[in-house]
Design a protein around this motif. Structure first.
Motif, PDB file in Angstrom:
ATOM      1  N   TYR A  68      19.654   1.266 -18.326  1.00  0.00           N
ATOM      2  CA  TYR A  68      21.082   1.739 -18.814  1.00  0.00           C
ATOM      3  C   TYR A  68      22.062   1.124 -17.974  1.00  0.00           C
ATOM      4  O   TYR A  68      22.128   0.970 -16.818  1.00  0.00           O
ATOM      5  N   GLU A  69      23.045   0.106 -18.569  1.00  0.00           N
ATOM      6  CA  GLU A  69      23.855  -0.600 -17.816  1.00  0.00           C
ATOM      7  C   GLU A  69      24.693   0.245 -17.083  1.00  0.00           C
ATOM      8  O   GLU A  69      25.230  -0.082 -15.767  1.00  0.00           O
ATOM      9  N   LYS A  70      25.221   1.262 -17.382  1.00  0.00           N
ATOM     10  CA  LYS A  70      26.344   1.906 -16.546  1.00  0.00           C
ATOM     11  C   LYS A  70      25.380   3.224 -15.880  1.00  0.00           C
ATOM     12  O   LYS A  70      26.062   4.127 -15.245  1.00  0.00           O
ATOM     13  N   GLY A  71      24.131   3.165 -15.528  1.00  0.00           N
ATOM     14  CA  GLY A  71      23.613   4.322 -14.992  1.00  0.00           C
ATOM     15  C   GLY A  71      23.256   4.227 -13.593  1.00  0.00           C
ATOM     16  O   GLY A  71      22.930   5.184 -13.009  1.00  0.00           O
ATOM     17  N   ASN A  72      23.488   3.210 -12.907  1.00  0.00           N
ATOM     18  CA  ASN A  72      23.436   2.867 -11.669  1.00  0.00           C
ATOM     19  C   ASN A  72      22.339   3.412 -10.819  1.00  0.00           C
ATOM     20  O   ASN A  72      20.918   3.620 -11.259  1.00  0.00           O
ATOM     21  N   LEU A  73      22.291   4.495 -10.028  1.00  0.00           N
ATOM     22  CA  LEU A  73      21.159   5.213  -9.408  1.00  0.00           C
ATOM     23  C   LEU A  73      20.412   6.125 -10.162  1.00  0.00           C
ATOM     24  O   LEU A  73      19.354   6.421  -9.510  1.00  0.00           O
ATOM     25  N   PHE A  74      20.891   6.570 -11.494  1.00  0.00           N
ATOM     26  CA  PHE A  74      20.022   7.336 -12.243  1.00  0.00           C
ATOM     27  C   PHE A  74      19.079   6.767 -12.891  1.00  0.00           C
ATOM     28  O   PHE A  74      18.262   7.430 -13.558  1.00  0.00           O
ATOM     29  N   ASN A  75      18.994   5.493 -12.945  1.00  0.00           N
ATOM     30  CA  ASN A  75      18.093   4.689 -13.646  1.00  0.00           C
ATOM     31  C   ASN A  75      16.833   4.879 -13.123  1.00  0.00           C
ATOM     32  O   ASN A  75      16.489   4.800 -11.991  1.00  0.00           O
ATOM     33  N   ARG A  76      15.838   4.796 -14.187  1.00  0.00           N
ATOM     34  CA  ARG A  76      14.315   4.898 -13.929  1.00  0.00           C
ATOM     35  C   ARG A  76      13.653   3.698 -13.840  1.00  0.00           C
ATOM     36  O   ARG A  76      14.273   2.830 -14.649  1.00  0.00           O
ATOM     37  N   ASP A  77      12.440   3.683 -13.663  1.00  0.00           N
ATOM     38  CA  ASP A  77      11.626   2.462 -13.835  1.00  0.00           C
ATOM     39  C   ASP A  77      11.440   2.118 -15.295  1.00  0.00           C
ATOM     40  O   ASP A  77      11.072   3.197 -15.964  1.00  0.00           O
ATOM     41  N   PRO A  78      11.652   0.910 -15.833  1.00  0.00           N
ATOM     42  CA  PRO A  78      11.578   0.677 -17.227  1.00  0.00           C
ATOM     43  C   PRO A  78      10.294   0.689 -17.790  1.00  0.00           C
ATOM     44  O   PRO A  78       9.917   0.982 -18.954  1.00  0.00           O
ATOM     45  N   LEU A  79       9.108   0.835 -16.811  1.00  0.00           N
ATOM     46  CA  LEU A  79       7.937   0.629 -17.417  1.00  0.00           C
ATOM     47  C   LEU A  79       7.019   2.006 -16.829  1.00  0.00           C
ATOM     48  O   LEU A  79       5.728   1.713 -17.165  1.00  0.00           O
TER      49      LEU A  79
END
Length: 154
Positions: A68-79
């Motif tokens: 997610y573009e606005k997610g910064n540190l909360f983003n998880r590994d896409p795969l």
């Protein structure tokens, strides 16, 4: 959005080309907040993904959900590996089918059903090369028939 409205996010057309789909199941999927936001924007791919049953739980591998573009540190590994949510009865039924030779479990589509993200999975048997040629021929015949019908009704 109503409770029963369905919005398609991703579709796996290749699965219908490569496999005979025997059974279909609707499964929930365990996601984190930013993954849900990314899915709502339509950033998902299930083309190269596959599903395994391990220790009585069902997991999907290789499903790509863009960060997610606005997610910064909360983003998880896409795969990352994601858990699918099914009833124990359904998991046992699928596990019994997969014990037979030639059967596999493939994700067919990802969609929003109301506010929930669902994955349609299919118990599938692989097609041989001549089966694929047959399905291509059927698709061509259908396309020709639709074209002829369209010309006739002008």
């Amino acid at each position: 959005m109503g409770k029963d409205t369905i919005r398609q996010i991703a579709n796996n057309k290749k699965a219908y080309y490569d496999y005979f789909i025997e059974d279909e199941y609707e499964a929930g999927i365990a996601l984190h907040g930013t993954e849900v936001k990314s899915l709502r924007m339509g950033h998902c791919s299930v083309k190269e993904s596959y599903i395994r049953v391990e220790n009585g739980e069902v997991f999907v591998y290789g499903m790509h959900i863009s960060p997610y573009e606005k997610g910064n540190l909360f983003n998880r590994d896409p795969l990352r590996v994601r858990k699918l949510l099914l009833n124990r009865y359904e998991i046992n039924k699928i596990g019994g089918k997969l014990q037979q030779k030639g059967y596999t479990l493939v994700p067919l589509s990802v969609y929003l059903k109301g506010n929930l993200v669902k994955v349609k999975i299919g118990v599938a048997r692989g097609k041989k090369l001549y089966d694929k040629r047959e399905s291509i021929a059927k698709k061509d015949q259908k396309r020709e028939a639709e074209k002829e019908f369209k010309i006739r009704n002008l």
